[in-house]
Design a protein around this motif. Structure first.
Motif, short mmCIF file in Angstrom:
data_model
loop_
_atom_site.label_atom_id
_atom_site.label_comp_id
_atom_site.label_asym_id
_atom_site.label_seq_id
_atom_site.Cartn_x
_atom_site.Cartn_y
_atom_site.Cartn_z
N ASP A 379 0.76 -1.72 0.23
CA ASP A 379 -0.02 0.07 -0.20
C ASP A 379 1.12 0.99 -0.33
N ILE A 380 2.42 0.90 -0.13
CA ILE A 380 3.19 2.12 -0.18
C ILE A 380 3.19 2.50 -2.09
N SER A 381 3.74 1.72 -2.27
CA SER A 381 4.57 1.41 -3.77
C SER A 381 3.50 0.22 -4.53
N GLY A 382 2.56 0.96 -5.41
CA GLY A 382 1.72 0.18 -6.12
C GLY A 382 2.20 -0.98 -6.31
N LEU A 383 2.03 -2.17 -6.81
CA LEU A 383 1.85 -2.33 -7.93
C LEU A 383 2.42 -2.24 -9.46
N GLY A 384 3.13 -2.49 -9.61
CA GLY A 384 4.04 -2.23 -11.18
C GLY A 384 5.16 -1.38 -11.08
#
Length: 456
Positions: A379-384
């Protein structure tokens, strides 16, 4: 105890201040914080004495529910009002080839804002397995590098491990000058030169951008000291992809809001007095507010464990929060430049990021293998966002590139915890070995894009 999905400091996790908190707040909040902390010293000392008195087994009150409740309350007050200092590494040994060996932690490179630590293993016999040299680039985003203790421990048995230990900005005198994102990249290049390039970079979270930038600069200049590979873990390469709440906060408010409202000067008596910083206690406010319910539940559980005498559970809580609540200040120029470059203007993926007046060109990277790792529930660096590095590094041979998504873990789980040790770390180790054997040409063993799925 919140061990997963915690915010550990990807910039933008600022406290939810009013839209125009104002320069008065930013100017005086650090001084007020220091004053209030000093004012609580007598109460904190009295609370600690009360706790020790009521926990003494010779005191009959220590065996009563009332005594245990008061002692637990005293400890909770002391912990809530304490300033948590930089934790110790507490890594004294590891197991290499089935044999336990001592570990000596020594600085091998140093600058005013960083030092490179070497976890030197005292090996009695040469290990049969190759021992690649890995440099873990710790986040400079609020917490100390010791938050990666578990990461270091996972690599120590089969690697020669180094880590960047960033210095608390409030401890650096103004006479040492500024430190910004350009300096960060310079530090990384200097470290690679000091190690002779015979190493692998592992960037945990925030350093993914400067690591990619440093390697791109070196490759563009045909620097012979480029690393064999770089591993980017949960990093904000392109925050336009699947943006999280942290990303949107930074983009919506803009860098000027952060400059006006969260930058302050270090007060006396710290060595860095009058240095402009983003204070650690304010960053911690942002970390905690993102998972406030979870933190409150953890502390309520600690209180009840103290009352009922569950020492093991209470000690696990202490160890986790002694680490989590220890924070450091960041220089204002580094913080603001990173927010602007990475989260507001997205300069790296747009091909507009500059370093010392030179444009960063990831397509110049040809000889350095690339592995990206993401967490399914980050929830900090989103997927992708981290995988976007592959689209930028167009000239790395396909068989020297890989992407892996770990199911069931959040941001913290990308670099620590049981799934990191059992599933992520072995993949990184395998990739590092193959990259080292294949430097200068495509590795013999291909690494396709791998997205693991949870087994239902």
């Amino acid at each position: 105890m919140p061990e997963k999905n915690i915010a550990i400091g990807e910039f933008g996790a600022a406290p939810d201040l009013p839209a125009e908190a104002g320069p008065v707040l930013s100017t005086g909040m650090y001084w007020f914080y220091e004053l209030s902390h000093a004012a609580l010293n007598p109460a904190r000392a009295f609370s600690d004495v009360t706790r020790l008195y009521l926990k003494n087994p010779l005191n009959p009150w220590s065996h009563t529910t009332f005594g245990k409740t008061v002692a637990a309350s005293a400890e909770m007050f002391e912990r809530f009002t304490r300033r948590y200092s930089k934790p110790d590494w507490n890594i004294h040994s590891t197991v290499v080839g089935g044999e336990r060996v001592d570990v000596h932690i020594t600085p091998v490179w140093e600058r005013p804002f960083c030092r490179l630590l070497h976890f030197e293993r005292v090996l009695k016999n040469p290990p049969r397995r190759p021992q690649p040299k890995v440099v873990i680039v710790a986040p400079m985003s609020g917490h100390y590098a010791t938050l990666l203790r578990g990461t270091v421990e996972a690599f120590l048995p089969n690697h020669d491990v180094y880590i960047t230990e960033w210095v608390d900005a409030r401890l650096v005198p103004l006479s040492e000058g500024r430190f910004d994102l350009d300096d960060y990249i310079d530090y990384l290049i200097s470290i690679l030169h000091a190690l002779g390039g015979d190493c692998h970079l592992i960037a945990v979270c925030q350093p993914s951008v400067p690591v990619l930038a440093a390697v791109a600069r070196m490759e563009a200049e045909r620097d012979p000291y480029v690393p064999h590979s770089m591993v980017l873990m949960g990093g904000p390469i392109d925050t336009r992809v699947n943006p999280t709440g942290v990303n949107q906060l930074a983009e919506n408010r803009g860098v000027d809001w952060f400059r006006r409202n969260v930058i302050t000067k270090v007060p006396f008596p710290h060595p860095g007095v009058m240095r402009d910083v983003y204070p650690g206690f304010l960053q911690l406010n942002g970390f905690v507010s993102m998972n406030l319910d979870r933190h409150l539940d953890a502390h309520k559980e600690l209180f009840f464990n103290l009352v009922k005498g569950d020492g093991d559970s209470a000690q696990k809580h202490r160890e986790f929060y002694d680490e989590y609540l220890a924070v450091m200040d960041l220089t204002a120029e580094f913080y603001l430049q990173t927010v602007d470059t990475v989260f507001v203007k997205h300069l790296l993926p747009k091909g507009e990021m500059m370093h010392r007046g030179v444009r960063i060109d990831p397509s110049a990277i040809r000889n350095v293998a690339l592995l990206t790792v993401e967490g399914e529930k980050d929830d900090i660096s989103g997927l992708g966002q981290t995988e976007a590095a592959h689209k930028l590094c167009t000239n790395i041979p396909p068989d020297r590139k890989a992407h892996y998504v770990q199911p069931g873990v959040g941001h913290y789980g990308v670099f620590n915890g049981s799934r990191f040790r059992s599933e992520i770390a072995p993949r990184i180790a395998d990739f590092v070995l193959t990259a080292q054997s294949g430097k200068g040409k495509a590795a013999a063993r291909p690494y396709p894009r791998v997205v693991a799925r949870a087994v239902s």
